[in-house]
Scaffold this motif. Structure first.
Motif, PDB file in Angstrom:
ATOM      1  N   GLY A 101      45.383  44.345  85.662  1.00 52.07           N
ATOM      2  CA  GLY A 101      45.686  45.769  85.728  1.00 52.07           C
ATOM      3  C   GLY A 101      46.307  46.346  84.478  1.00 52.07           C
ATOM      4  O   GLY A 101      46.822  47.466  84.509  1.00 52.07           O
ATOM      5  N   GLN A 126      53.625  49.911  88.542  1.00 49.13           N
ATOM      6  CA  GLN A 126      53.228  51.121  89.254  1.00 49.13           C
ATOM      7  C   GLN A 126      53.026  52.281  88.289  1.00 49.13           C
ATOM      8  O   GLN A 126      52.069  53.060  88.416  1.00 49.13           O
ATOM      9  N   ARG A 173      43.101  42.697  81.634  1.00 48.52           N
ATOM     10  CA  ARG A 173      42.473  43.771  82.417  1.00 48.52           C
ATOM     11  C   ARG A 173      42.414  43.407  83.891  1.00 48.52           C
ATOM     12  O   ARG A 173      42.621  44.260  84.767  1.00 48.52           O
ATOM     13  N   THR A 203      49.715  51.834  86.535  1.00 43.87           N
ATOM     14  CA  THR A 203      48.602  52.172  87.428  1.00 43.87           C
ATOM     15  C   THR A 203      48.431  53.676  87.539  1.00 43.87           C
ATOM     16  O   THR A 203      47.310  54.200  87.471  1.00 43.87           O
ATOM     17  N   GLU A 204      49.547  54.391  87.709  1.00 46.96           N
ATOM     18  CA  GLU A 204      49.478  55.858  87.834  1.00 46.96           C
ATOM     19  C   GLU A 204      48.969  56.500  86.551  1.00 46.96           C
ATOM     20  O   GLU A 204      48.194  57.462  86.601  1.00 46.96           O
ATOM     21  N   ARG A 205      49.402  55.992  85.406  1.00 47.05           N
ATOM     22  CA  ARG A 205      48.970  56.569  84.132  1.00 47.05           C
ATOM     23  C   ARG A 205      47.494  56.270  83.857  1.00 47.05           C
ATOM     24  O   ARG A 205      46.776  57.092  83.266  1.00 47.05           O
ATOM     25  N   THR A 206      47.045  55.103  84.289  1.00 50.19           N
ATOM     26  CA  THR A 206      45.657  54.707  84.038  1.00 50.19           C
ATOM     27  C   THR A 206      44.674  55.547  84.842  1.00 50.19           C
ATOM     28  O   THR A 206      43.585  55.881  84.371  1.00 50.19           O
ATOM     29  N   THR A 207      45.059  55.896  86.048  1.00 46.25           N
ATOM     30  CA  THR A 207      44.160  56.643  86.928  1.00 46.25           C
ATOM     31  C   THR A 207      43.784  57.991  86.313  1.00 46.25           C
ATOM     32  O   THR A 207      44.643  58.750  85.864  1.00 46.25           O
ATOM     33  N   ASN A 208      42.483  58.251  86.255  1.00 47.72           N
ATOM     34  CA  ASN A 208      41.949  59.517  85.751  1.00 47.72           C
ATOM     35  C   ASN A 208      42.335  59.808  84.298  1.00 47.72           C
ATOM     36  O   ASN A 208      42.519  60.966  83.906  1.00 47.72           O
ATOM     37  N   SER A 209      42.483  58.782  83.486  1.00 43.24           N
ATOM     38  CA  SER A 209      42.735  58.966  82.060  1.00 43.24           C
ATOM     39  C   SER A 209      41.769  58.085  81.272  1.00 43.24           C
ATOM     40  O   SER A 209      41.054  57.253  81.833  1.00 43.24           O
ATOM     41  N   LEU A 223      41.161  54.207  81.544  1.00 42.60           N
ATOM     42  CA  LEU A 223      40.192  53.569  82.439  1.00 42.60           C
ATOM     43  C   LEU A 223      39.094  52.836  81.653  1.00 42.60           C
ATOM     44  O   LEU A 223      38.536  51.857  82.133  1.00 42.60           O
TER      45      LEU A 223
END
Length: 280
Positions: free
Chosen positions: A191, A97, A188, A100-106, A109
């Motif tokens: 995730g 989790q 990848r 996933t949170e760190r990957t979003t909008n960084s 991606l």
């Protein structure tokens, strides 16, 4: 133990008839990173021509040059002296989790989606998910790398630079580039942001001082689990002081050692040699 390596990477291109002109980019200069310091590096070209350097989007040093006069041959020699140290211990693994949170909008991606070279069929991703059930990100990277290495044997000559991850898996054989591409595709797909690493690997872990040894370029992966963590799926090990990083990207296309275009009759494939000398 810290070691100092001298690397000489030579690429020779012979044309069927003299090329009228050529335009080239070279990515053969090792990076300076934690655990790796480039003490000296230079790229020379024959026929002699001016060169220039810049850093590309992915943080790799690029040497560019043009040859505007007819030439029957081209020789590129990249020489470097690099000091390497043993890798740091891995930190605790974040949760899925948290990744996933760190990957979003960084920028992570850029290393989570498939590319043409790292696209695999859904049935293969299903195998990877099964192998990773209940595992944390560090454990997943090792398990998936083992899955790939068990299937794709290291066998030079059966694939080419344009072989995709799916093709390498189906053939069941390839080189380090192919094994890295399949591993990246699966991680990848689970995730885990993963990038392709281009560099060198000294072929002898206990090399004698001042004795030249023939080797080759190498490829492995880095996945993000709180920080970038390296793994060499071809050799089933974490990178150590025998590994030298030149560049990182989404796949081989972002870090190709030599790419260019020329005007003239098509010639044969380039002749590439890599020589290592441990000097300390």
């Amino acid at each position: 133990m810290t070691r100092r390596l001298r690397i000489r990477h030579t690429t020779r291109v012979s044309y069927a008839q003299a090329a009228v002109s050529s335009h080239n980019e070279v990515r053969m200069t090792p990076l300076t990173l934690p655990g790796q310091t480039t003490l000296d590096a230079r790229v020379t070209v024959n026929p002699t021509t001016p060169t220039w350097s810049y850093w590309d989007y992915w943080g790799t040093q690029v040497t560019g040059f043009d040859l505007m006069d007819p030439h029957a041959d081209l020789t590129i020699t990249a020489s470097s002296l690099v000091e390497t140290s043993p890798p740091d211990l891995l930190g605790p693994s974040p949760t899925w989790q948290e990744i996933t949170e760190r990957t979003t909008n960084s920028r992570l991606l850029e290393f989570i989606g498939p590319t043409v070279r790292t696209t695999v069929p859904p049935k293969l991703l299903k195998k990877a998910r099964k192998a990773a059930v209940g595992l944390d990100p560090h454990e997943t990277a090792i398990a998936v790398s083992a899955l790939v290495a068990d299937r794709v044997s290291y066998l030079p000559g059966v694939t080419g630079v344009n072989t995709s991850a799916a093709e390498a898996w189906e053939q069941g054989a390839g080189v380090c580039q192919d094994i890295a591409h399949v591993t990246i595709a699966l991680l990848r797909g689970l995730g885990l942001p993963t990038r392709y690493v281009s560099g060198y690997l000294h072929p002898e872990s206990e090399a004698e001082l001042h004795r030249p040894v023939a080797g080759q370029s190498h490829a492995w992966v880095e996945y993000w689990a709180g920080d970038w963590c390296g793994y060499d799926p071809t050799n089933r090990t974490r990178p150590d002081e025998s590994h030298v990083v030149v560049g990182r990207g989404r796949d081989y296309d972002d870090v190709t050692p030599h790419k260019g275009i020329y005007r003239g009759v098509a010639g044969g494939p380039p002749e590439v040699t890599v020589e290592f000398t441990r000097v300390a």
